[in-house]
Enzyme design. Structure first.
Site, PDB file in Angstrom:
ATOM      1  N   GLY A 255       0.782  -1.225   0.000  1.00 16.64           N
ATOM      2  CA  GLY A 255       0.000   0.000   0.000  1.00 16.64           C
ATOM      3  C   GLY A 255       0.816   1.278   0.000  1.00 16.64           C
ATOM      4  O   GLY A 255       1.841   1.398  -0.677  1.00 16.64           O
TER       5      GLY A 255
ATOM      6  N   SER B  98      -4.525  11.648   7.975  1.00 19.81           N
ATOM      7  CA  SER B  98      -5.642  11.362   7.072  1.00 19.81           C
ATOM      8  C   SER B  98      -6.609  12.525   7.091  1.00 19.81           C
ATOM      9  O   SER B  98      -6.670  13.295   8.069  1.00 19.81           O
ATOM     10  CB  SER B  98      -6.355  10.084   7.537  1.00 19.81           C
ATOM     11  OG  SER B  98      -7.622   9.949   6.940  1.00 19.81           O
TER      12      SER B  98
ATOM     13  N   GLY C 239       2.663   2.590   2.313  1.00 18.41           N
ATOM     14  CA  GLY C 239       4.004   2.419   2.855  1.00 18.41           C
ATOM     15  C   GLY C 239       4.988   1.904   1.820  1.00 18.41           C
ATOM     16  O   GLY C 239       6.127   2.370   1.743  1.00 18.41           O
TER      17      GLY C 239
ATOM     18  N   TYR D 297     -10.920   5.645  14.421  1.00 20.92           N
ATOM     19  CA  TYR D 297      -9.830   5.901  13.478  1.00 20.92           C
ATOM     20  C   TYR D 297      -9.576   7.406  13.360  1.00 20.92           C
ATOM     21  O   TYR D 297      -8.429   7.857  13.430  1.00 20.92           O
ATOM     22  CB  TYR D 297     -10.189   5.316  12.113  1.00 20.92           C
ATOM     23  CG  TYR D 297      -9.222   5.664  11.004  1.00 20.92           C
ATOM     24  CD1 TYR D 297      -7.994   5.018  10.903  1.00 20.92           C
ATOM     25  CD2 TYR D 297      -9.543   6.624  10.041  1.00 20.92           C
ATOM     26  CE1 TYR D 297      -7.105   5.325   9.879  1.00 20.92           C
ATOM     27  CE2 TYR D 297      -8.660   6.930   9.016  1.00 20.92           C
ATOM     28  CZ  TYR D 297      -7.450   6.286   8.938  1.00 20.92           C
ATOM     29  OH  TYR D 297      -6.568   6.589   7.933  1.00 20.92           O
TER      30      TYR D 297
END
Length: 264
Positions: free
Chosen positions: A18, A141, A20, A154
């Site tokens: 992903g 995010s 990373g 989250y």
């Protein structure tokens, strides 16, 4: 611009896939030696093979460690003791009705998404300041600012990262080390594909499912598509470079215009 990281060493947590993995590839293309991190040594070996195919001249080091634990973080530091660049990318996410999130889930999300990065920053930041150069980055995010109703646990962790990065930037003031967070928008990864299917169903072809997800659940996006991991990596590589020497304590957005604000 020449983003030259030759002679630098980076650790990217949660980088076996992903975002990373895209960051690891981008840093390697710029010349850095990159520590690729994951918990499973066998899976990590496969990820390194894929990264070497993507960046044939890249220099990668396997860092097999669960950095969400104290022992795992210590193993990561032992494997890569002199990192010049730390990218705290590791994170988990998932949908859950707000009133059904248990105490254990709240703790788990905080420990994985926040405390793991804090722990590694404590380990590496003094070494960077002693050398007079370093980069610490937290992958946050859009959920830090526009907390989604379906996963407030989250969102809470990503909001916390903005405070953590700003605070550590103050700790590093005047040292030559910069600390920033990157506010990533809805991004196309395997995990997000599963999340999209969870919300819109399995019956649609992927392109239609993606559009339905953005239309119904992320209508604020000005891109009106998911962001590709390499697009996140481009900003991270810049912030890791000497050219970003005057950017610190910031929350920089690569969110496709998702957050309806000129500031985070």
């Amino acid at each position: 611009m020449k983003l030259d990281l030759a002679g630098r060493t980076a650790l990217v947590t949660g980088s076996s896939q992903g975002i990373g993995a895209a960051i690891a590839a981008g840093l390697a293309r710029a010349g850095a030696t990159v520590g690729v991190n994951g918990r499973d040594a066998a899976r990590l070996a496969g990820s390194l093979e894929e990264l070497r195919e993507r960046v044939p001249d890249g220099r990668f080091v396997a860092v097999a460690a669960d950095v969400t634990t104290q022992d795992g973080a210590a193993r990561a530091v032992e494997a890569l003791p002199d990192a010049d660049i730390l990218v705290n990318n590791l994170g988990i996410f998932g949908a859950r009705p707000a009133l059904e999130i248990t105490d254990d889930e709240w703790r788990r999300y905080f420990e994985v998404n926040v405390l793991a990065g804090v722990r590694l920053t404590r380990a590496y930041l003094p070494r960077m300041t002693d050398r007079g150069w370093g980069r610490v980055l937290y992958i946050a995010s859009d959920s830090a600012v526009a907390v989604p109703a379906e996963m407030i646990h989250y969102g809470m962790t990503k909001t916390a990262l903005l405070a953590v990065s700003r605070g550590f930037a103050k700790e590093a003031a005047g040292s030559g080390v910069t600390v920033n967070s990157v506010i990533a928008g809805p991004t196309h990864t395997e995990g997000v594909e599963e999340f999209v299917r969870q919300l819109v169903g399995d019956g649609l072809p992927w392109d239609e499912a993606q559009r339905a997800f953005m239309r119904e659940h992320r209508p604020q996006s000005l891109l009106r598509r998911l962001i590709e991991p390499d697009e996140i990596a481009h900003l991270v590589v810049y912030l890791s470079s000497p050219l970003a020497s005057a950017t610190t304590g910031g929350a920089l957005r690569v969110d496709g215009g998702y957050v309806d604000s000129v500031l985070p």
